[in-house]
Design a protein around this motif. Structure first.
Motif, PDB file in Angstrom:
ATOM      1  N   LEU A   4       0.661  -1.332   0.062  1.00  0.00           N
ATOM      2  CA  LEU A   4      -0.053  -0.035  -0.033  1.00  0.00           C
ATOM      3  C   LEU A   4       0.876   1.084   0.146  1.00  0.00           C
ATOM      4  N   ASN A   5       1.933   1.398   0.858  1.00  0.00           N
ATOM      5  CA  ASN A   5       2.863   2.324   0.966  1.00  0.00           C
ATOM      6  C   ASN A   5       3.633   2.545  -0.459  1.00  0.00           C
ATOM      7  N   ARG A   6       3.918   1.580  -0.942  1.00  0.00           N
ATOM      8  CA  ARG A   6       4.541   1.489  -2.178  1.00  0.00           C
ATOM      9  C   ARG A   6       3.650   1.864  -3.513  1.00  0.00           C
ATOM     10  N   GLY A   7       2.470   1.639  -3.447  1.00  0.00           N
ATOM     11  CA  GLY A   7       1.392   2.356  -4.338  1.00  0.00           C
ATOM     12  C   GLY A   7       1.225   3.719  -4.148  1.00  0.00           C
ATOM     13  N   VAL A   8       1.104   4.175  -2.710  1.00  0.00           N
ATOM     14  CA  VAL A   8       0.878   5.749  -2.420  1.00  0.00           C
ATOM     15  C   VAL A   8       2.037   6.450  -2.998  1.00  0.00           C
ATOM     16  N   GLN A   9       3.283   5.917  -2.820  1.00  0.00           N
ATOM     17  CA  GLN A   9       4.541   6.571  -3.204  1.00  0.00           C
ATOM     18  C   GLN A   9       4.747   6.524  -4.924  1.00  0.00           C
ATOM     19  N   THR A  10       4.261   5.653  -5.492  1.00  0.00           N
ATOM     20  CA  THR A  10       4.150   5.533  -6.895  1.00  0.00           C
ATOM     21  C   THR A  10       3.203   6.752  -7.683  1.00  0.00           C
ATOM     22  N   VAL A  11       1.829   6.687  -6.840  1.00  0.00           N
ATOM     23  CA  VAL A  11       1.142   7.812  -7.297  1.00  0.00           C
ATOM     24  C   VAL A  11       1.639   9.178  -6.965  1.00  0.00           C
ATOM     25  N   VAL A  12       2.397   9.375  -5.931  1.00  0.00           N
ATOM     26  CA  VAL A  12       3.063  10.723  -5.660  1.00  0.00           C
ATOM     27  C   VAL A  12       4.058  10.967  -6.622  1.00  0.00           C
ATOM     28  N   ARG A 105      11.866  10.410  -4.644  1.00  0.00           N
ATOM     29  CA  ARG A 105      10.678   9.587  -4.589  1.00  0.00           C
ATOM     30  C   ARG A 105      10.789   8.154  -5.197  1.00  0.00           C
ATOM     31  N   GLU A 108      11.919   6.388  -2.254  1.00  0.00           N
ATOM     32  CA  GLU A 108      10.899   5.925  -1.239  1.00  0.00           C
ATOM     33  C   GLU A 108      10.314   4.658  -1.706  1.00  0.00           C
ATOM     34  N   ILE A 109       9.979   4.384  -3.140  1.00  0.00           N
ATOM     35  CA  ILE A 109       9.466   3.296  -3.608  1.00  0.00           C
ATOM     36  C   ILE A 109      10.249   2.178  -3.464  1.00  0.00           C
TER      37      ILE A 109
END
Length: 111
Positions: A4-12, A105, A108-109
């Protein structure tokens, strides 16, 4: 890092890329319409602190897809990305911008 965190970072990262795409497109259009004799093109060495080939590839693609910049080469030891920049009046600032906008960024991913 969770999926989930990786997904959020990818969107960012995607949002940052779109912002950079729009800003760079406007800047390049202004440079093309204006006085291009003032441009200071350069080939810059960007030190890379990413751990994976996928991360480096993502960085190189983000740079190449942003108007006014093109990734040229990654060093054999994967520590440096060489980039052609249409206008680099302050080369250090351009390198830092690439690191601040994209590399941090992607790190972070990578987790």
């Amino acid at each position: 890092m969770t999926i989930l965190n990786r997904g959020v970072q990818t969107v960012v990262l995607s949002g940052v890329f779109i912002k950079e795409l729009v800003m760079s497109s406007v800047a390049v259009a202004q440079q093309v319409i204006g006085d291009s004799s003032a441009l200071k093109p350069a080939i810059l060495a960007v030190p890379v602190g990413l751990r994976s080939r996928a991360g480096i590839t993502t960085l190189a693609n983000c740079v190449s897809l942003t108007p006014g910049t093109t990734s040229l080469h990654v060093s054999e030891d994967l520590s440096t990305l060489y980039v052609h920049v249409l206008d680099a009046p302050d080369p250090d600032a351009v390198v830092q911008s690439i690191k601040d906008t994209f590399e941090t960024r992607i790190k972070e991913i990578e987790g």
